[in-house]
Design a protein around this motif. Structure first.
Motif, PDB file in Angstrom:
ATOM      1  N   ARG A  46       0.832  -1.210   0.000  1.00  0.00           N
ATOM      2  CA  ARG A  46       0.000   0.000   0.000  1.00  0.00           C
ATOM      3  C   ARG A  46       0.861   1.252   0.000  1.00  0.00           C
ATOM      4  NH1 ARG A  46      -5.346  -1.039   1.610  1.00  0.00           N
ATOM      5  NH2 ARG A  46      -5.484   0.938   2.694  1.00  0.00           N
ATOM      6  N   ASN A  49       2.069   1.823  -3.620  1.00  0.00           N
ATOM      7  CA  ASN A  49       0.976   2.388  -4.417  1.00  0.00           C
ATOM      8  C   ASN A  49       0.562   3.782  -3.934  1.00  0.00           C
ATOM      9  OD1 ASN A  49      -2.311   2.408  -4.876  1.00  0.00           O
ATOM     10  ND2 ASN A  49      -1.139   1.575  -6.571  1.00  0.00           N
ATOM     11  N   LEU A  51      -1.076   4.544  -1.359  1.00  0.00           N
ATOM     12  CA  LEU A  51      -2.333   4.616  -0.604  1.00  0.00           C
ATOM     13  C   LEU A  51      -2.042   4.963   0.845  1.00  0.00           C
ATOM     14  CD1 LEU A  51      -4.472   1.625  -1.947  1.00  0.00           C
ATOM     15  CD2 LEU A  51      -4.944   4.065  -2.184  1.00  0.00           C
ATOM     16  N   ILE A  82      -2.727  -2.309  -8.456  1.00  0.00           N
ATOM     17  CA  ILE A  82      -2.780  -3.098  -7.220  1.00  0.00           C
ATOM     18  C   ILE A  82      -4.094  -3.877  -7.183  1.00  0.00           C
ATOM     19  CG2 ILE A  82      -3.714  -1.196  -5.825  1.00  0.00           C
ATOM     20  CD1 ILE A  82      -2.025  -2.347  -3.450  1.00  0.00           C
TER      21      ILE A  82
ATOM     22  N   ASN B 178     -10.331   3.540  -1.806  1.00  0.00           N
ATOM     23  CA  ASN B 178      -8.959   3.131  -2.096  1.00  0.00           C
ATOM     24  C   ASN B 178      -8.848   2.455  -3.452  1.00  0.00           C
ATOM     25  OD1 ASN B 178      -7.761   4.130   0.189  1.00  0.00           O
ATOM     26  ND2 ASN B 178      -8.001   2.240   1.353  1.00  0.00           N
ATOM     27  N   LEU B 181      -8.957   5.203  -6.052  1.00  0.00           N
ATOM     28  CA  LEU B 181      -7.737   6.017  -6.024  1.00  0.00           C
ATOM     29  C   LEU B 181      -6.540   5.218  -6.544  1.00  0.00           C
ATOM     30  CD1 LEU B 181      -8.009   7.896  -2.598  1.00  0.00           C
ATOM     31  CD2 LEU B 181      -8.430   8.806  -4.889  1.00  0.00           C
ATOM     32  N   SER B 182      -6.501   3.905  -6.218  1.00  0.00           N
ATOM     33  CA  SER B 182      -5.347   3.103  -6.618  1.00  0.00           C
ATOM     34  C   SER B 182      -5.253   2.983  -8.132  1.00  0.00           C
ATOM     35  CB  SER B 182      -5.420   1.709  -5.991  1.00  0.00           C
ATOM     36  OG  SER B 182      -6.357   0.901  -6.688  1.00  0.00           O
TER      37      SER B 182
END
Lengths: 244, 276
Positions: A46, A49, A51, A82, B178, B181-182
């Motif tokens: 994460r 990426n 995040l 991801i 998420n 956004l990813s």
């Protein structure tokens, strides 16, 4: 190196999750991160990426630093795909819409222009007759393959997989692992957090054992699985693989 | 084991017996209560007078057409208020979610707005806006009670609707955000295409309940002028010296609100089933 993680630290509150982790990933290589739950595998992915913002340390992608807090994360995330343990498909959209949303919005490509590529991806991963189904009409294995297609549709340079088979029924695991094998043949650079030891041993180019937020030992699958040097690595493998 | 095709199982027979017994009990207790009301109420000293002034059939027949006609005005005010409320409510909900410091005033405004308009009784807002703003000496059409009455309803109800939208937005799991956004999507696209469509669907039953309350509160505009059903009933009351028109008005409201309430409950129950 395609991806370089340099001395990355990350805490949640007072809990240190990544403790100065460093990792090199070469172009076209598959790297498997193994280790107990809570060892930091997911957090590392994460962070790569973006995040999760890293507290300290650097992450380099293709010779450029990406973890600089001053950078806009959006264009960087577009280059890094991801896939999550719990699929996280958008439940109000069909499989096809899930896959097309990001490229449509980001590259301003029309549905019609995207369709050939998207159809090819669905076809390749055995999902052609599932394109117009909603996520709750799909099996776990199908949902996870759609999630992979969704990430691939952005044409990422590197793919991260966060325990993508852990939420699947055992009989569905293999169809997802086959996708990874096929991507490896394409030369995709991949980093996996995984508990599939047999898969890691057979397919990975490099295996890293994470313990308490750092990489305790890394090497070829043969090194790690047949000849682990660290006591903790041996313990972990004995526990997950059972007595032999 | 497969005796089930020969008749009810022991458990089914038992449950059937229980069900029959509870139905008989319910029927008896209901008839006792209804009988008591029917016998006792006419024995009260004022019953004849109440019957005359509240339940006079001749007056029902005479006033019903005009009251129904006046109710159409309520429906019209309701109909043009709803889209305005939905739009303003959504805007306020989004304003309260803005994280960019440049837009902090917007967020502050959203917070103040919901605090104020949820805290003041609707009838006061109707009075203050309905009498206050035309009092500035505005010319037609800007002194219309329809206009400012609508504004008062929209401002008040948008505050409630905004809070419900916000609870919907917050109920969408962070993993959805998420995931979007990813892929490299912008925060605003993530909100628009991923979060909001799910959030709005989730709060539809709750918003239905707000709409039912609004349908009733339209009657408050009668205080500032428009001759809608409540005011029309008041006119008839003075004219005929009877409260029956109010009962007719109440009945007309119920014909609309009861089915709407049932629909909202049904949608909520369906959603709860789907989520469990």
């Amino acid at each position: 190196m395609k991806l370089q993680v340099k001395n990355v630290h990350k805490s949640f509150g007072h809990t240190k999750v990544l403790n100065g982790i460093s990792l090199d990933v070469a172009e076209g290589e598959m790297t498997c991160l193994i280790g107990a739950s809570g060892s930091g595998k997911s957090t590392l992915l994460r962070c790569i990426n973006l995040l999760e913002p890293v507290d300290d340390g650097e992450i380099w992608l293709d010779g450029a630093e990406i973890a600089d807090p001053a950078l806009d994360p959006q264009p960087i995330r577009q280059r890094i795909g991801i896939v999550f343990q719990s699929f996280n498909l958008f439940p109000h959209m069909t499989a096809e819409e899930n896959v097309m949303l990001a490229p449509r919005r980001i590259f301003k490509t029309s549905r019609d222009a995207l369709r050939p590529t998207v159809e090819e991806l669905f076809d390749r991963f055995g999902l052609k007759d599932r394109m117009h189904h909603y996520p709750d009409q799909l099996s776990g294995g199908q949902q996870q393959r759609v999630a992979i297609v969704r990430a691939l549709a952005m044409k990422p340079e590197i793919m991260l997989f966060d325990e993508i088979t852990s939420a699947l029924d055992p009989e569905l695991v293999n169809e997802v692992l086959q996708v990874l094998k096929s991507l490896k043949q394409d030369g995709m650079t991949m980093v996996l957090a995984t508990h599939e030891m047999a898969f890691a041993r057979d397919v990975a180019d490099k295996v890293c054992f994470l313990d308490k937020g750092s990489i305790l030992e890394q090497g070829t699958p043969a090194d790690i699985f047949s000849n682990p040097r660290q006591e903790r690595t041996r313990d972990f493998l004995a526990r997950v693989l059972g007595p032999r | 084991m497969s005796d089930s095709n020969k008749g009810p199982t022991r458990r089914q027979a038992h449950e059937r017996k229980l069900k029959r017994r509870s139905m008989i009990l319910a029927a008896i207790s209901t008839s006792v209560v209804v009988a008591a009301l029917v016998i006792l109420i006419p024995l009260t000293p004022g019953w004849e007078r109440v019957k005359q002034s509240f339940f006079n059939w001749d007056i029902v027949v005479r006033t019903f057409p005009k009251l129904l006609n006046a109710f159409l005005l309520d429906v019209a005010i309701f109909a043009w208020s709803v889209p305005l409320i939905a739009a303003l409510g959504l805007a306020i909900a989004l304003a309260r979610d803005v994280r960019d410091p440049v837009f902090y005033p917007l967020r502050l405004f959203g917070i103040l707005y919901t605090d104020i308009f949820r805290g003041v009784p609707v009838v006061l807002v109707v009075y203050l806006i309905g009498f206050g703003i035309p009092g500035l000496g505005l010319q037609r059409p800007f002194n219309s009670p329809y206009l400012w009455g609508t504004v008062a309803l929209v401002l008040t109800y948008a505050a409630y609707v905004a809070e419900i939208f916000r609870s919907g937005i917050e109920s969408i799991h962070a993993s959805q955000r998420n995931a979007a956004l990813s892929l490299g999507m912008s925060p605003s696209d993530t909100m628009r295409f991923v979060i909001l469509p799910q959030a709005i669907r989730r709060v539809v039953p709750a918003q239905m309940n707000i709409l039912i309350a609004l349908q009733k509160d339209v009657a408050l505009l009668s205080f500032i002028g428009p001759v809608e059903i409540f005011r029309q009933a008041g006119v008839f009351k003075s004219l005929l010296a009877s409260f029956t028109p109010y009962v007719v008005a109440a009945a007309i409201f119920l014909v609309v609100t009861i089915p709407a309430t049932r629909l909202a409950d049904h949608m909520l129950a369906k959603q709860n089933r789907a989520r469990s």
